[in-house]
Scaffold this active site. Structure first.
Site: not given
Length: 381
Positions: A132, A299
Site C-alpha cells: 500500500d 547470509h
C-alpha cells in the site's frame, strides 16, 4: 559532516532520492521474525502489493506466501509479482495459478519469446516487498524454508532484513518500478503518495545495477569504507572483493580503524568458500579482524561505519554484486538503529571464531593452488 557529503555525492550522481527524513525503520533478525511480520502486513494489505523475489521456493513457507498473495488478488488487491528467472525458477504451473488469481506477473531474465535483452549474466538480486505504499521490506532474505533453518544440509540460517515506513518506502518501490518497466514495458500498478509515520529516522534506499552510468554500488562501498574513522564492521556471506574494495579495507585498518569482517565458516557454494580463503591471510596481515561465523550459515549483508551509518541490503562483497547484479540496500544514520545493529554484531562476534595468522601456517601448496584457482574464477561465480 564531510563523510555525509562524500556519500551524498557518490550516491546522488545516480539520480535517486537520497536520504529522506520522517521514516520508521526496524531491524529484523532471521527468517522467523522477518516472515512473521511480512505475512502479517501482507494480510492487512488493502490496495496493492508489490512483491519482488530473487529466490522464491515452492516449499512450505513459499506456498504460504503464494497462497496469501493469490487470496489477496482474488479479494481485489492489486498484486504485482516480479521474479528473476535464474534465481527463482518458479514452476510455470504456479505462475499460471498466480495469473489466474488475477496477479500481474513479471519475469526478469525471461528468454522465452526471444526477448533476451538482458544478458544471461545479469541477475536481479533485489528482494523487495511493498504494501500500500506504506510499508516496505528489504534485505538479505529470499522466500524459502532454508531461511527458517529448515534445510538439513545448511542448518540455522543467519540473515538480516529491515521493515520501513515513510518516504523510504517509495524509494524502494522506485527500484521495483524500474525493473517492472524493464520486464513488462508498462508502469508498475502502485501509488506514489507519501505516508508519514510518527518517527523521524533519516534513511536512504539505494538501488544499483549494470545499467547505471557508473559502478555506483562499488563507488558507494569504497566511499563508505574511506569515510570510516573509528570502526568498520562488516558481515557478508560472499567475500570476494574487487581490488579497489580490498585496498580500501587495508587502508582503513592501517589508519587505525577497527575493521572487523564476519564471513561464514561454511557456505551453500563450495567454490565461493574456496575463493574467499585467498583474502583471509592478507586481511589478517593488515590488521583486519576476520571472524568465521560458527552458529549456522551466515547470509546477511550488513555494515556499520563509525556511529554514522548502518547498512542492510542484498549486495555481496563480490564482483557480481558490485558490477553485474541489480541490488538494493538501505542506509540509516539513526542512532537507535545503529545501536540495534551494534547489539546484533556483538552477538554475531560471540557466535564466531576470530582467525589468526597461525591458522594459515600449515596450508598445503595444493590447497593454496586450489583456492587461487577458484579465486581466478571469482568474477564470474
Amino acid at each position: 559532516s564531510d563523510e555525509m557529503e562524500i556519500i551524498r555525492g557518490t550516491i546522488s550522481s545516480n539520480n535517486q532520492p537520497g536520504f529522506t527524513t520522517h521514516n520508521h525503520i526496524q531491524l529484523l533478525l532471521n527468517g522467523e521474525e522477518t516472515f512473521f511480520k511480512m505475512l502479517n502486513d501482507l494480510e492487512g494489505a488493502q490496495n496493492y502489493i508489490v512483491f519482488q523475489a530473487y529466490t522464491f521456493r515452492t516449499d512450505h513457507i513459499g506456498m504460504k506466501f503464494a497462497q496469501l498473495l493469490m487470496k489477496k488478488a482474488r479479494n481485489g488487491v492489486r498484486v504485482s509479482f516480479l521474479n528473476d528467472q535464474i534465481g527463482a525458477k518458479i514452476p510455470s504451473k504456479l505462475l499460471k495459478a498466480f495469473a489466474d488469481a488475477g496477479m500481474q506477473v513479471g519475469t526478469f531474465n525471461d528468454y522465452s519469446g526471444g526477448r533476451g535483452r538482458m544478458q544471461v549474466n545479469f541477475r536481479n538480486h533485489r528482494k523487495v516487498v511493498v504494501i500500500d505504499g506504506k510499508v516496505a521490506y528489504l534485505g538479505g532474505h529470499n522466500i524459502g524454508d532454508e531461511y527458517l533453518g529448515l534445510n538439513k544440509k545448511i542448518g540455522f540460517w543467519r540473515d538480516t532484513h529491515v521493515r520501513l515506513e515513510g518516504p523510504s518506502v517509495l524509494a524502494a518501490q522506485l527500484a521495483t518500478a524500474k525493473d517492472w518497466y524493464c520486464c513488462r514495458e508498462t508502469p508498475l500498478d502502485a501509488d506514489w503518495k507519501v505516508h508519514l509515520p510518527q518517527s523521524n529516522s533519516n534513511v536512504m534506499v539505494f538501488h544499483t545495477g549494470p545499467v547505471d552510468d557508473k559502478h555506483s554500488c562499488l563507488l558507494a562501498h569504497v566511499a563508505l569504507i574511506n569515510s570510516a574513522k573509528k570502526r568498520l564492521w562488516i558481515a557478508n556471506p560472499y567475500f570476494v572483493p574487487p581490488e579497489s574494495l580490498l585496498d580500501a579495507l587495508f587502508l582503513a585498518s592501517l589508519r587505525g580503524v577497527d575493521v572487523r569482517i564476519i564471513v561464514p565458516s561454511y557456505s551453500d557454494s563450495q567454490s565461493v568458500m574456496l575463493a574467499m580463503e585467498v583474502y583471509k591471510e592478507p586481511l589478517l596481515s593488515h590488521g583486519v579482524k576476520v571472524y568465521e561465523y560458527k552458529a549456522g550459515f551466515l547470509h546477511q549483508k550488513t555494515m556499520i561505519v563509525d556511529d554514522s551509518f548502518g547498512c542492510v541490503g542484498s549486495a555481496n562483497f563480490d564482483c557480481r554484486s558490485m558490477f553485474i547484479n541489480f541490488e538494493i540496500s538501505v542506509f540509516c544514520t539513526d542512532k537507535e538503529f545503529i545501536q540495534d545493529m551494534d547489539g546484533m554484531f556483538e552477538n554475531d562476534f560471540k557466535a564466531s571464531r576470530l582467525l589468526t595468522l597461525d591458522d594459515f601456517k600449515n596450508v598445503s601448496t595444493m590447497r593454496r593452488i586450489t583456492t587461487r584457482g577458484a579465486n581466478l574464477l571469482s568474477p564470474v561465480l
